[in-house]
Design an enzyme around this catalytic site. Structure first.
Site, PDB file in Angstrom:
ATOM      1  N   ASP A 136     -55.533  66.297  56.528  1.00 24.25           N
ATOM      2  CA  ASP A 136     -54.369  65.419  56.685  1.00 24.25           C
ATOM      3  C   ASP A 136     -54.603  64.030  56.127  1.00 24.25           C
ATOM      4  O   ASP A 136     -55.735  63.619  55.861  1.00 24.25           O
ATOM      5  CB  ASP A 136     -54.035  65.265  58.178  1.00 24.25           C
ATOM      6  CG  ASP A 136     -55.030  64.355  58.903  1.00 24.25           C
ATOM      7  OD1 ASP A 136     -56.259  64.584  58.732  1.00 24.25           O
ATOM      8  OD2 ASP A 136     -54.604  63.425  59.602  1.00 24.25           O
ATOM      9  N   GLU A 170     -66.159  74.112  58.645  1.00 27.06           N
ATOM     10  CA  GLU A 170     -65.564  72.800  58.378  1.00 27.06           C
ATOM     11  C   GLU A 170     -64.539  72.867  57.245  1.00 27.06           C
ATOM     12  O   GLU A 170     -64.584  73.766  56.407  1.00 27.06           O
ATOM     13  CB  GLU A 170     -66.664  71.796  57.994  1.00 27.06           C
ATOM     14  CG  GLU A 170     -67.056  70.854  59.112  1.00 27.06           C
ATOM     15  CD  GLU A 170     -65.980  69.816  59.425  1.00 27.06           C
ATOM     16  OE1 GLU A 170     -64.774  70.077  59.235  1.00 27.06           O
ATOM     17  OE2 GLU A 170     -66.341  68.718  59.874  1.00 27.06           O
ATOM     18  N   ASP A 171     -63.660  71.894  57.236  1.00 29.51           N
ATOM     19  CA  ASP A 171     -62.715  71.773  56.134  1.00 29.51           C
ATOM     20  C   ASP A 171     -63.391  71.113  54.932  1.00 29.51           C
ATOM     21  O   ASP A 171     -63.356  71.630  53.826  1.00 29.51           O
ATOM     22  CB  ASP A 171     -61.449  71.013  56.561  1.00 29.51           C
ATOM     23  CG  ASP A 171     -61.741  69.728  57.336  1.00 29.51           C
ATOM     24  OD1 ASP A 171     -62.926  69.413  57.560  1.00 29.51           O
ATOM     25  OD2 ASP A 171     -60.776  69.038  57.721  1.00 29.51           O
ATOM     26  N   PHE A 230     -59.101  61.547  47.389  1.00 26.21           N
ATOM     27  CA  PHE A 230     -58.686  61.844  48.758  1.00 26.21           C
ATOM     28  C   PHE A 230     -57.718  63.011  48.707  1.00 26.21           C
ATOM     29  O   PHE A 230     -56.699  62.974  48.019  1.00 26.21           O
ATOM     30  CB  PHE A 230     -58.041  60.641  49.452  1.00 26.21           C
ATOM     31  CG  PHE A 230     -57.914  60.877  50.930  1.00 26.21           C
ATOM     32  CD1 PHE A 230     -59.001  60.660  51.769  1.00 26.21           C
ATOM     33  CD2 PHE A 230     -56.740  61.370  51.474  1.00 26.21           C
ATOM     34  CE1 PHE A 230     -58.909  60.918  53.140  1.00 26.21           C
ATOM     35  CE2 PHE A 230     -56.641  61.631  52.842  1.00 26.21           C
ATOM     36  CZ  PHE A 230     -57.724  61.398  53.668  1.00 26.21           C
ATOM     37  N   LYS A 240     -59.216  68.289  63.869  1.00 27.58           N
ATOM     38  CA  LYS A 240     -58.241  69.358  63.801  1.00 27.58           C
ATOM     39  C   LYS A 240     -58.279  70.028  62.433  1.00 27.58           C
ATOM     40  O   LYS A 240     -57.783  71.118  62.255  1.00 27.58           O
ATOM     41  CB  LYS A 240     -56.831  68.789  64.028  1.00 27.58           C
ATOM     42  CG  LYS A 240     -56.701  67.984  65.321  1.00 27.58           C
ATOM     43  CD  LYS A 240     -55.333  67.250  65.320  1.00 27.58           C
ATOM     44  CE  LYS A 240     -55.292  66.197  66.391  1.00 27.58           C
ATOM     45  NZ  LYS A 240     -54.088  65.344  66.240  1.00 27.58           N
ATOM     46  N   GLY A 241     -58.844  69.329  61.461  1.00 30.29           N
ATOM     47  CA  GLY A 241     -58.742  69.751  60.064  1.00 30.29           C
ATOM     48  C   GLY A 241     -59.280  71.135  59.753  1.00 30.29           C
ATOM     49  O   GLY A 241     -58.801  71.810  58.849  1.00 30.29           O
ATOM     50  N   ASP A 255     -67.720  65.250  53.255  1.00 30.12           N
ATOM     51  CA  ASP A 255     -67.486  64.044  52.456  1.00 30.12           C
ATOM     52  C   ASP A 255     -68.817  63.275  52.394  1.00 30.12           C
ATOM     53  O   ASP A 255     -69.677  63.602  51.579  1.00 30.12           O
ATOM     54  CB  ASP A 255     -66.349  63.264  53.131  1.00 30.12           C
ATOM     55  CG  ASP A 255     -65.881  62.058  52.339  1.00 30.12           C
ATOM     56  OD1 ASP A 255     -65.954  62.088  51.112  1.00 30.12           O
ATOM     57  OD2 ASP A 255     -65.421  61.080  52.958  1.00 30.12           O
ATOM     58  N   ARG A 271     -51.004  68.622  56.538  1.00 28.65           N
ATOM     59  CA  ARG A 271     -51.922  69.693  56.935  1.00 28.65           C
ATOM     60  C   ARG A 271     -51.381  71.057  56.568  1.00 28.65           C
ATOM     61  O   ARG A 271     -52.116  72.002  56.347  1.00 28.65           O
ATOM     62  CB  ARG A 271     -52.125  69.691  58.455  1.00 28.65           C
ATOM     63  CG  ARG A 271     -52.910  68.530  59.013  1.00 28.65           C
ATOM     64  CD  ARG A 271     -53.256  68.826  60.483  1.00 28.65           C
ATOM     65  NE  ARG A 271     -53.623  67.637  61.226  1.00 28.65           N
ATOM     66  CZ  ARG A 271     -54.835  67.091  61.215  1.00 28.65           C
ATOM     67  NH1 ARG A 271     -55.798  67.613  60.492  1.00 28.65           N
ATOM     68  NH2 ARG A 271     -55.094  66.023  61.931  1.00 28.65           N
TER      69      ARG A 271
HETATM   70  P1  IMP Z   1     -67.796  62.907  56.548  1.00 28.41           P
HETATM   71  O1  IMP Z   1     -68.402  62.634  57.892  1.00 28.41           O
HETATM   72  O2  IMP Z   1     -67.717  61.653  55.709  1.00 28.41           O
HETATM   73  O3  IMP Z   1     -68.466  64.036  55.797  1.00 28.41           O
HETATM   74  O4  IMP Z   1     -66.270  63.279  56.769  1.00 28.41           O
HETATM   75  C1  IMP Z   1     -65.903  64.201  57.686  1.00 28.41           C
HETATM   76  C2  IMP Z   1     -64.421  64.257  57.965  1.00 28.41           C
HETATM   77  O5  IMP Z   1     -63.659  63.256  57.286  1.00 28.41           O
HETATM   78  C3  IMP Z   1     -63.858  65.545  57.457  1.00 28.41           C
HETATM   79  O6  IMP Z   1     -64.130  66.617  58.315  1.00 28.41           O
HETATM   80  C4  IMP Z   1     -62.391  65.212  57.360  1.00 28.41           C
HETATM   81  O7  IMP Z   1     -61.781  65.345  58.621  1.00 28.41           O
HETATM   82  C5  IMP Z   1     -62.399  63.758  56.926  1.00 28.41           C
HETATM   83  N1  IMP Z   1     -62.227  63.630  55.466  1.00 28.41           N
HETATM   84  C6  IMP Z   1     -63.144  63.280  54.537  1.00 28.41           C
HETATM   85  N2  IMP Z   1     -62.630  63.265  53.290  1.00 28.41           N
HETATM   86  C7  IMP Z   1     -61.339  63.650  53.436  1.00 28.41           C
HETATM   87  C8  IMP Z   1     -60.264  63.860  52.465  1.00 28.41           C
HETATM   88  O8  IMP Z   1     -60.380  63.711  51.244  1.00 28.41           O
HETATM   89  N3  IMP Z   1     -59.078  64.256  53.017  1.00 28.41           N
HETATM   90  C9  IMP Z   1     -58.883  64.464  54.348  1.00 28.41           C
HETATM   91  N4  IMP Z   1     -59.860  64.282  55.257  1.00 28.41           N
HETATM   92  C10 IMP Z   1     -61.072  63.877  54.811  1.00 28.41           C
HETATM   93 MG    MG Z   2     -63.240  68.050  59.531  1.00 25.30          MG
END
Ligand code: IMP
Ligand code: MG
Length: 187
Positions: A164, A104-105, A157, A48-49, A108, A170
């Site tokens: 969220d 994307e938001d 974070f 949802k982010g 990470d 959010r």
């Molecule tokens: P990744 O697969 O590790 O790149 O992470 C993807 C998803 O993890 C993002 O699209 C977010 O939904 C969530 N995420 C990663 N880091 C954060 C953060 O610092 N705050 C909130 N959501 C996060």
């Molecule tokens: Mg996301």
């Protein structure tokens, strides 16, 4: 839902609403220029982010493009990736022959976007590019090519602008660092 005392939960504001607004102006102009005349463009957001970023970005774009959504599960209610991805709800659009721009938001570890990019290519997308509001390069385990990036941020974070913690924060109109006391309380 219980009300939240934001001032206690947030360590600092990392990116202000004005900074986000200005950066999205630039990215929307760039995307509108790069995809001008492309009838195959499809914007895909991960629920949802990323919804907040998608809405904010598309309002600034001068070209039209259809949108679609996927719901993936990578994080439970914690702050660490689970390492496995589950499709909770799939796209309704056939991506074959489309020029996909994933909105994307946050990037990470890069695990989600690596998985999603591969999946879209396997389904026959003509091209797959990525726009992300923020990126944490220090956390990357899977290299991701982000064509349109809002901001690089440190390894904290964060919440706000659609992002969220446990379905909260959010609606903050900035990107803020969540106090570790919030998630250490839960354990
Ligand atoms: P990744 O697969 O590790 O790149 O992470 C993807 C998803 O993890 C993002 O699209 C977010 O939904 C969530 N995420 C990663 N880091 C954060 C953060 O610092 N705050 C909130 N959501 C996060
Ligand atoms: Mg996301």
């Amino acid at each position: 839902m219980k009300s939240v005392d934001i001032s206690n939960d947030i360590t600092k504001i990392l990116i202000t609403r004005t900074q986000i607004d200005h950066r999205l102006d630039q990215l929307a102009a760039q995307i509108s220029h790069d995809y001008a005349g492309d009838d195959h463009l499809l914007l895909i957001s991960v629920l949802k982010g990323a919804v907040n970023t998608l809405v904010w970005l598309t309002q600034k774009m001068s070209i039209q493009a259809p949108i679609d959504f996927m719901s993936l599960s990578t994080y439970g209610s914690g702050t660490q990736s689970t390492g496995s991805i589950t499709v909770r709800s799939d796209l309704t659009t056939d991506v074959s022959g489309r020029d996909v721009l994933i909105v994307e938001d946050i990037v990470d570890t890069g695990y989600t976007l690596t998985w999603l990019t591969d999946m879209l290519k396997k389904r026959g997308a003509r091209s797959v590019k990525i726009m992300a509001l923020v990126s944490k390069p220090a956390r990357r385990t899977h290299p991701v090519d982000i064509s349109y990036l809002g901001f690089e941020i440190p390894n904290d974070f964060i919440v706000g602008c659609g992002m969220d913690y446990d379905e909260k924060y959010r609606n903050l109109d900035c990107v803020a660092v969540l106090s570790p006391s919030v998630y250490s309380k839960k354990k």
